[in-house]
Design a protein around this motif. Structure first.
Motif, PDB file in Angstrom:
ATOM      1  N   MET A  49     -19.670  13.003  10.272  1.00  0.00           N
ATOM      2  CA  MET A  49     -19.539  12.177  11.465  1.00  0.00           C
ATOM      3  C   MET A  49     -19.195  13.064  12.662  1.00  0.00           C
ATOM      4  N   ARG A  50     -20.092  13.929  12.955  1.00  0.00           N
ATOM      5  CA  ARG A  50     -19.910  14.824  14.093  1.00  0.00           C
ATOM      6  C   ARG A  50     -19.750  14.054  15.390  1.00  0.00           C
ATOM      7  N   GLY A  51     -18.837  14.521  16.200  1.00  0.00           N
ATOM      8  CA  GLY A  51     -18.636  13.933  17.512  1.00  0.00           C
ATOM      9  C   GLY A  51     -17.679  12.758  17.541  1.00  0.00           C
ATOM     10  N   VAL A  52     -17.324  12.226  16.385  1.00  0.00           N
ATOM     11  CA  VAL A  52     -16.369  11.112  16.350  1.00  0.00           C
ATOM     12  C   VAL A  52     -14.966  11.722  16.350  1.00  0.00           C
ATOM     13  N   PRO A  53     -14.139  11.351  17.313  1.00  0.00           N
ATOM     14  CA  PRO A  53     -12.769  11.883  17.324  1.00  0.00           C
ATOM     15  C   PRO A  53     -12.049  11.582  16.015  1.00  0.00           C
TER      16      PRO A  53
ATOM     17  N   PHE B 233     -24.031  -3.202  23.304  1.00  0.00           N
ATOM     18  CA  PHE B 233     -22.992  -2.621  24.153  1.00  0.00           C
ATOM     19  C   PHE B 233     -23.213  -1.112  24.313  1.00  0.00           C
ATOM     20  N   ALA B 234     -23.677  -0.455  23.252  1.00  0.00           N
ATOM     21  CA  ALA B 234     -23.981   0.977  23.342  1.00  0.00           C
ATOM     22  C   ALA B 234     -25.180   1.213  24.261  1.00  0.00           C
ATOM     23  N   TYR B 235     -26.183   0.368  24.151  1.00  0.00           N
ATOM     24  CA  TYR B 235     -27.360   0.474  25.015  1.00  0.00           C
ATOM     25  C   TYR B 235     -26.966   0.338  26.479  1.00  0.00           C
ATOM     26  N   TRP B 236     -26.017  -0.542  26.750  1.00  0.00           N
ATOM     27  CA  TRP B 236     -25.530  -0.736  28.121  1.00  0.00           C
ATOM     28  C   TRP B 236     -24.511   0.341  28.532  1.00  0.00           C
ATOM     29  N   ARG B 237     -24.297   1.308  27.655  1.00  0.00           N
ATOM     30  CA  ARG B 237     -23.399   2.448  27.898  1.00  0.00           C
ATOM     31  C   ARG B 237     -21.958   2.018  28.202  1.00  0.00           C
ATOM     32  N   LEU B 238     -21.513   1.035  27.443  1.00  0.00           N
ATOM     33  CA  LEU B 238     -20.141   0.547  27.580  1.00  0.00           C
ATOM     34  C   LEU B 238     -19.240   1.109  26.488  1.00  0.00           C
ATOM     35  N   THR B 239     -19.825   1.770  25.513  1.00  0.00           N
ATOM     36  CA  THR B 239     -19.080   2.304  24.367  1.00  0.00           C
ATOM     37  C   THR B 239     -19.028   3.833  24.462  1.00  0.00           C
ATOM     38  N   PRO B 240     -18.127   4.443  23.707  1.00  0.00           N
ATOM     39  CA  PRO B 240     -18.186   5.915  23.617  1.00  0.00           C
ATOM     40  C   PRO B 240     -19.525   6.337  23.000  1.00  0.00           C
ATOM     41  N   THR B 241     -19.953   7.544  23.278  1.00  0.00           N
ATOM     42  CA  THR B 241     -21.260   8.008  22.787  1.00  0.00           C
ATOM     43  C   THR B 241     -21.346   8.018  21.270  1.00  0.00           C
ATOM     44  N   TRP B 242     -20.238   8.185  20.589  1.00  0.00           N
ATOM     45  CA  TRP B 242     -20.211   8.256  19.128  1.00  0.00           C
ATOM     46  C   TRP B 242     -20.079   6.882  18.462  1.00  0.00           C
ATOM     47  N   TRP B 243     -19.863   5.863  19.230  1.00  0.00           N
ATOM     48  CA  TRP B 243     -19.535   4.541  18.709  1.00  0.00           C
ATOM     49  C   TRP B 243     -20.538   4.014  17.691  1.00  0.00           C
ATOM     50  N   LEU B 244     -21.803   4.020  18.054  1.00  0.00           N
ATOM     51  CA  LEU B 244     -22.808   3.392  17.192  1.00  0.00           C
ATOM     52  C   LEU B 244     -22.972   4.143  15.873  1.00  0.00           C
ATOM     53  N   ARG B 245     -22.879   5.467  15.893  1.00  0.00           N
ATOM     54  CA  ARG B 245     -22.949   6.229  14.635  1.00  0.00           C
ATOM     55  C   ARG B 245     -21.841   5.791  13.684  1.00  0.00           C
ATOM     56  N   LEU B 246     -20.636   5.656  14.208  1.00  0.00           N
ATOM     57  CA  LEU B 246     -19.505   5.229  13.380  1.00  0.00           C
ATOM     58  C   LEU B 246     -19.709   3.806  12.881  1.00  0.00           C
TER      59      LEU B 246
ATOM     60  N   VAL C 291     -22.462   2.100  12.397  1.00  0.00           N
ATOM     61  CA  VAL C 291     -23.524   1.983  11.382  1.00  0.00           C
ATOM     62  C   VAL C 291     -22.960   2.338  10.007  1.00  0.00           C
ATOM     63  N   LEU C 292     -22.233   3.443   9.931  1.00  0.00           N
ATOM     64  CA  LEU C 292     -21.633   3.851   8.657  1.00  0.00           C
ATOM     65  C   LEU C 292     -20.669   2.784   8.134  1.00  0.00           C
ATOM     66  N   LEU C 293     -19.764   2.338   8.977  1.00  0.00           N
ATOM     67  CA  LEU C 293     -18.775   1.349   8.556  1.00  0.00           C
ATOM     68  C   LEU C 293     -19.441   0.050   8.123  1.00  0.00           C
ATOM     69  N   THR C 294     -20.415  -0.403   8.884  1.00  0.00           N
ATOM     70  CA  THR C 294     -21.091  -1.657   8.561  1.00  0.00           C
ATOM     71  C   THR C 294     -21.823  -1.556   7.234  1.00  0.00           C
ATOM     72  N   ALA C 295     -22.483  -0.433   6.986  1.00  0.00           N
ATOM     73  CA  ALA C 295     -23.187  -0.260   5.710  1.00  0.00           C
ATOM     74  C   ALA C 295     -22.220  -0.361   4.539  1.00  0.00           C
ATOM     75  N   ILE C 296     -21.080   0.285   4.649  1.00  0.00           N
ATOM     76  CA  ILE C 296     -20.094   0.250   3.558  1.00  0.00           C
ATOM     77  C   ILE C 296     -19.530  -1.155   3.387  1.00  0.00           C
ATOM     78  N   VAL C 297     -19.214  -1.815   4.493  1.00  0.00           N
ATOM     79  CA  VAL C 297     -18.687  -3.181   4.422  1.00  0.00           C
ATOM     80  C   VAL C 297     -19.705  -4.116   3.772  1.00  0.00           C
ATOM     81  N   LEU C 298     -20.960  -4.004   4.163  1.00  0.00           N
ATOM     82  CA  LEU C 298     -21.985  -4.886   3.593  1.00  0.00           C
ATOM     83  C   LEU C 298     -22.174  -4.640   2.097  1.00  0.00           C
ATOM     84  N   ILE C 299     -22.130  -3.386   1.681  1.00  0.00           N
ATOM     85  CA  ILE C 299     -22.237  -3.085   0.244  1.00  0.00           C
ATOM     86  C   ILE C 299     -21.057  -3.687  -0.512  1.00  0.00           C
ATOM     87  N   CYS C 300     -19.868  -3.505   0.020  1.00  0.00           N
ATOM     88  CA  CYS C 300     -18.665  -4.046  -0.654  1.00  0.00           C
ATOM     89  C   CYS C 300     -18.690  -5.564  -0.700  1.00  0.00           C
TER      90      CYS C 300
END
Length: 150
Positions: free
Chosen positions: A1-5, A119-132, A134-143
């Motif tokens: 997760m490069r770029g995510v603080p 919200f990311a498309y409208w540039r209201l989120t940090p640049t790393w937001w959507l990458r994080l 996507v990962l979290l949502t995939a894990i939540v959906l699997i669980c």
């Protein structure tokens, strides 16, 4: 997760624990029995996932609300309306049984990812937001799928 603080990454990954625990205790009867005995029946299997999932969808409404404050006018109004949808979804769609509620939470988290993308498309989120997200949502959906379908 490069770029995510580091702090948001660690906290976000830690936030997956109840979903993962719920999935594991759905799959393993011995672990579920131990968890039920030590933690209570509300903290195992799909039950922890349903309760915690509702809490997280509501929390994410607050996060989106915060992003909405970065804009103004009609766009702000649109963002504020969109931001309350996950909390309303959780409130209205998780009152059924565990299977129906679990499926509805899966739709809720998938819908939340769409809102994150907007919200990311409208540039209201940090640049790393959507990458994080996507990962979290995939894990939540699997669980959640483990709790619903297995």
């Amino acid at each position: 997760m490069r770029g995510v603080p580091r702090a948001p990454l660690v906290l976000a990954l830690a936030g997956l624990i109840p979903f993962i625990w719920g999935g594991l205790t759905s799959l393993n009867g011995d672990l579920q029995d131990w968890g039920r005995q030590e933690l209570g029946s509300r903290f195992v299997g799909p039950y922890i996932q349903l309760f915690y999932g509702s809490v997280i969808l509501s929390f994410m409404s607050g996060v989106l609300w915060g992003f909405a404050t970065k804009t103004s006018g009609s766009k702000a109004a649109t963002c504020y309306v969109l931001s309350v949808l996950p909390a309303l979804w959780a409130f209205f769609m998780t009152g059924g049984g565990p299977v129906e509620s679990g499926i509805n939470l899966m739709y809720g988290f998938a819908g939340l990812l769409v809102l994150d993308a907007i919200f990311a498309y409208w540039r209201l989120t940090p640049t790393w937001w959507l990458r994080l997200r996507v990962l979290l949502t995939a894990i939540v959906l699997i669980c959640l799928a483990v709790g619903v379908y297995l």
